[in-house]
Design a protein around this motif. Sequence first.
Motif, mmCIF file in Angstrom:
data_model
loop_
_atom_site.group_PDB
_atom_site.id
_atom_site.type_symbol
_atom_site.label_atom_id
_atom_site.label_comp_id
_atom_site.label_asym_id
_atom_site.label_seq_id
_atom_site.Cartn_x
_atom_site.Cartn_y
_atom_site.Cartn_z
ATOM 1 N N SER A 106 -54.545 -12.598 52.732
ATOM 2 C CA SER A 106 -54.634 -13.131 51.370
ATOM 3 C C SER A 106 -54.365 -12.121 50.274
ATOM 4 O O SER A 106 -54.163 -12.508 49.127
ATOM 5 C CB SER A 106 -56.026 -13.750 51.141
ATOM 6 N N SER A 151 -56.974 -21.462 48.050
ATOM 7 C CA SER A 151 -56.087 -20.376 47.622
ATOM 8 C C SER A 151 -56.927 -19.171 47.241
ATOM 9 O O SER A 151 -57.938 -19.312 46.533
ATOM 10 C CB SER A 151 -55.229 -20.818 46.431
ATOM 11 N N TYR A 152 -56.508 -17.999 47.704
ATOM 12 C CA TYR A 152 -57.245 -16.766 47.461
ATOM 13 C C TYR A 152 -56.450 -15.820 46.579
ATOM 14 O O TYR A 152 -55.222 -15.867 46.521
ATOM 15 C CB TYR A 152 -57.541 -16.061 48.789
ATOM 16 N N ARG A 167 -61.473 -17.322 44.685
ATOM 17 C CA ARG A 167 -61.210 -18.412 45.619
ATOM 18 C C ARG A 167 -61.178 -19.739 44.876
ATOM 19 O O ARG A 167 -62.151 -20.146 44.249
ATOM 20 C CB ARG A 167 -62.297 -18.425 46.689
ATOM 21 N N LEU A 204 -53.702 -25.891 42.880
ATOM 22 C CA LEU A 204 -52.872 -24.766 43.300
ATOM 23 C C LEU A 204 -52.140 -25.013 44.603
ATOM 24 O O LEU A 204 -51.341 -24.179 45.019
ATOM 25 C CB LEU A 204 -53.728 -23.499 43.452
ATOM 26 N N CYS A 207 -53.267 -22.489 50.680
ATOM 27 C CA CYS A 207 -52.907 -21.184 51.253
ATOM 28 C C CYS A 207 -51.883 -20.437 50.411
ATOM 29 O O CYS A 207 -50.929 -19.851 50.934
ATOM 30 C CB CYS A 207 -52.409 -21.352 52.679
ATOM 31 N N GLN A 208 -52.054 -20.441 49.114
ATOM 32 C CA GLN A 208 -51.181 -19.689 48.218
ATOM 33 C C GLN A 208 -51.911 -18.441 47.759
ATOM 34 O O GLN A 208 -53.049 -18.512 47.299
ATOM 35 C CB GLN A 208 -50.802 -20.562 47.013
ATOM 36 N N ASN A 209 -51.290 -17.279 47.889
ATOM 37 C CA ASN A 209 -51.939 -16.030 47.515
ATOM 38 C C ASN A 209 -51.752 -15.742 46.033
ATOM 39 O O ASN A 209 -50.656 -15.905 45.494
ATOM 40 C CB ASN A 209 -51.365 -14.856 48.321
ATOM 41 N N TRP A 219 -51.052 -17.651 40.093
ATOM 42 C CA TRP A 219 -50.648 -18.638 41.091
ATOM 43 C C TRP A 219 -49.702 -19.652 40.447
ATOM 44 O O TRP A 219 -49.819 -19.938 39.250
ATOM 45 C CB TRP A 219 -51.832 -19.425 41.637
ATOM 46 N N SER A 261 -42.044 -19.080 44.966
ATOM 47 C CA SER A 261 -43.154 -18.139 45.126
ATOM 48 C C SER A 261 -43.166 -17.143 43.986
ATOM 49 O O SER A 261 -42.117 -16.801 43.432
ATOM 50 C CB SER A 261 -43.046 -17.392 46.466
#
Length: 379
Positions: A106, A151-152, A167, A204, A207-209, A219, A261
Amino acid sequence: MASSIESLPPGILAYILSRTPVKTIVYSKCVCKKWRSLLSEPYFVDLHLSRSHTCLVIHQEGSLSKCNIFKLGELEDKPDSFNIYHDPVMKIKFGLGFRYSVMHLSGTINGLTCIWHYSGSDETYICNPVTREYTLLPEHKIIRKPLPAVSYGFGFIAARNQYKVVRFYQGGYPLNQDLYKSDCEVYTLGTGMWRSLGQVPVGLGGCQNGVFLNGNLHWLAHDQHHITSDLVCTFDLEREFSELAASAPLVDENMNSAFRSLGVLGGCLCLCDNTSECEFVIWVRQDYGMKECWTKEIVIENDFETQLYKTVHVLTVLTGGSILMVVHNGHMFTYHRESKTLQRLDISWTKDFSICNVMVYVPSFIRLKSFMSERVLIF
């Protein structure tokens, strides 16, 4: 020779050792108690970090052995040549004895990495692959099942020497009015507890960093009225405040916004857009904090197999000006601006396991034991 080196003043010895490879420093701790003590001092840790060379941390997964391996890739970055090398000693292996689980890299800051693991419940780890220390953060305040859209982000406040994990938990379903709202939690390393910031009107995706830049995490996002990811959510780590700022370049509503991204290019926030059938574009936000300031920095004709309908991430700019990027399927390549050519990298030591994620990593000897209230274990 050994006696002459040992007779050097600690400051000079620390200066010399700070310029040696990471593995050499690890082995140097075994020379004598004096060296071990010196290499553990905050002065040396900070000195080494200030001179540490950029590496890559590569998360690989074995389909049969059900294990996750995190390897460090050293960059041979010269004006006329580039390669990525791996020392078999510098790796960490997570053995997962679960029937179904997800592990996700992450974020990385100053040698520390944040890892999210899900197997029926959320687990968050902070580890240092160099010191081989790790800590499992306390249980989250917000716990929901089944597998959540989470998302982290992992960032650092230099003025306070604080590391924070942010988070966003999006637990809604298609028929749920909370689909485009997220619960937000923050963990400051060393405090021993998560703090809930409540619900924010932003979605968001999963699993988007978060991309760390200028004290903020970023994000791609959408608000309560938009499904496409045409906004940027900015989270101020110091004020712990999130806002939808600076609209991202619009994407055609018929295209999949998952093929976009965020990243950092030349010290600026950038957006990799691979939604078009004919070209791959890197947008750059030159004037940080201002709206509608995205410009097309790079346009590549979409005529090679690693681009079409995949997410591309910018990793770093190399010494010669080329850009190192990674595709979602794990293939890495460089783009040479002057010649406008792409070169795919053939990395033999990554072929045994599938590549899940790649991030820029700066090795350090920061000890997790230096943070109070953390239970630290060794790999």
